[in-house]
Design a protein around this motif. Structure first.
Motif, PDB file in Angstrom:
ATOM      1  N   MET A  43      -5.306  -8.646   5.942  1.00 47.70           N
ATOM      2  CA  MET A  43      -5.721  -8.942   4.574  1.00 47.70           C
ATOM      3  C   MET A  43      -5.077 -10.187   3.975  1.00 47.70           C
ATOM      4  O   MET A  43      -5.390 -10.545   2.840  1.00 47.70           O
ATOM      5  CB  MET A  43      -5.413  -7.723   3.687  1.00 47.70           C
ATOM      6  CG  MET A  43      -6.180  -6.482   4.103  1.00 47.70           C
ATOM      7  SD  MET A  43      -5.631  -4.987   3.251  1.00 47.70           S
ATOM      8  CE  MET A  43      -5.982  -5.392   1.555  1.00 47.70           C
TER       9      MET A  43
ATOM     10  N   ILE B 284      -5.519  -2.285  -0.777  1.00 43.77           N
ATOM     11  CA  ILE B 284      -6.084  -1.659   0.422  1.00 43.77           C
ATOM     12  C   ILE B 284      -7.461  -1.074   0.109  1.00 43.77           C
ATOM     13  O   ILE B 284      -8.394  -1.213   0.897  1.00 43.77           O
ATOM     14  CB  ILE B 284      -5.115  -0.608   1.005  1.00 43.77           C
ATOM     15  CG1 ILE B 284      -3.889  -1.318   1.606  1.00 43.77           C
ATOM     16  CG2 ILE B 284      -5.803   0.255   2.061  1.00 43.77           C
ATOM     17  CD1 ILE B 284      -2.768  -0.405   2.018  1.00 43.77           C
TER      18      ILE B 284
ATOM     19  N   LEU C 245      -0.270  -5.081   4.372  1.00 42.54           N
ATOM     20  CA  LEU C 245      -1.468  -5.893   4.133  1.00 42.54           C
ATOM     21  C   LEU C 245      -1.726  -6.828   5.314  1.00 42.54           C
ATOM     22  O   LEU C 245      -2.871  -6.996   5.741  1.00 42.54           O
ATOM     23  CB  LEU C 245      -1.317  -6.688   2.834  1.00 42.54           C
ATOM     24  CG  LEU C 245      -1.144  -5.879   1.558  1.00 42.54           C
ATOM     25  CD1 LEU C 245      -0.958  -6.807   0.362  1.00 42.54           C
ATOM     26  CD2 LEU C 245      -2.304  -4.925   1.327  1.00 42.54           C
TER      27      LEU C 245
ATOM     28  N   LYS D  80     -10.075  -3.691   0.207  1.00 50.83           N
ATOM     29  CA  LYS D  80     -10.032  -4.507   1.422  1.00 50.83           C
ATOM     30  C   LYS D  80     -11.389  -5.122   1.774  1.00 50.83           C
ATOM     31  O   LYS D  80     -11.479  -6.303   2.104  1.00 50.83           O
ATOM     32  CB  LYS D  80      -9.527  -3.660   2.596  1.00 50.83           C
ATOM     33  CG  LYS D  80      -9.488  -4.428   3.905  1.00 50.83           C
ATOM     34  CD  LYS D  80      -9.018  -3.565   5.052  1.00 50.83           C
ATOM     35  CE  LYS D  80      -9.051  -4.406   6.318  1.00 50.83           C
ATOM     36  NZ  LYS D  80      -8.846  -3.619   7.497  1.00 50.83           N
TER      37      LYS D  80
ATOM     38  N   ASN E 215      -3.207  -5.136   8.261  1.00 51.67           N
ATOM     39  CA  ASN E 215      -4.617  -4.833   8.022  1.00 51.67           C
ATOM     40  C   ASN E 215      -5.481  -6.094   7.951  1.00 51.67           C
ATOM     41  O   ASN E 215      -6.642  -6.012   7.547  1.00 51.67           O
ATOM     42  CB  ASN E 215      -4.769  -4.020   6.731  1.00 51.67           C
ATOM     43  CG  ASN E 215      -4.428  -2.572   6.943  1.00 51.67           C
ATOM     44  OD1 ASN E 215      -5.206  -1.827   7.511  1.00 51.67           O
ATOM     45  ND2 ASN E 215      -3.241  -2.165   6.512  1.00 51.67           N
TER      46      ASN E 215
END
Length: 197
Positions: free
Chosen positions: A45, A18, A40, A21, A43
């Motif tokens: 990602m 994170i 993840l 990121k 987000n």
């Protein structure tokens, strides 16, 4: 090409990913808890990739998006890894349940992974909440805390510590306890009567 491998506890790897990121350093994540993979993914990602055969994996063990963004590699369950010799020295029975772990005779004899840094620790807390409901689980964990000798960073360390007798009871994941037993450690792997996370 040089390959760099970073191994650490679930919480640490998740925090590292994170933090990176906006400047990702990792190309592949292997063996991270699904709870972290979901964070993840939320987000943005994870990049999707559906390899050949991914359709044969049961839906509960993979992301439901197409292309698939994550796939489980195994399942873990909470267990108590108990050093039988150390318990015999103390004249204590091997605990068989979560209810046993909060008895006064086990005070200072238990270690478990810190749920803030270890996926196994988080799994243990999450499992208790699922088994007992939030209020009962947190009341139980307050009592359990009174019997904890130490919280450790790693999910497998409590099993290793029980194997060596450093701390007689380790709340860990069952597979690690089974490995300790296979190497000759005098441990019993107990899956608590109430169920496991």
């Amino acid at each position: 090409m040089k390959l760099n491998i970073v191994r650490d506890s679930t919480g640490i790897i998740t925090a590292k990913l994170i933090a990176e990121k906006d400047n990702p350093q990792a190309d592949v994540v292997w063996g991270l808890a699904a709870t972290s993979l979901l964070v993840l993914d939320q987000n943005g990602m994870l990049e999707g990739y559906s390899p050949q055969g991914v359709d044969r994996i049961q839906p509960d063990f993979k992301d439901k998006n197409s292309p698939t963004r994550w796939v489980g590699i195994d399942a873990w369950e909470t267990a108590f890894i108990v050093n039988k010799k150390e318990m015999e020295k103390r004249g204590l029975p091997v605990p068989q349940s979560y209810a046993d772990l909060i008895k006064p005779e086990y005070k200072g004899l238990i270690t478990m992974p810190n749920p803030a840094s270890s996926g196994t620790g988080f799994l243990t807390v999450s499992g208790l909440v699922q088994l007992e409901g939030k209020d009962k689980a947190w009341a139980y964990m307050d009592k359990l805390h009174d019997n904890i000798a130490m919280y450790v960073h790693s999910g497998s360390k409590p099993a290793k510590m029980a194997g060596t007798g450093e701390v007689p009871i380790g709340i860990s994941f069952g597979y690690r306890g089974i490995q300790e037993k296979k190497t000759g450690a005098p441990v019993e792997v107990v899956f608590p009567k109430e169920g496991s996370g």
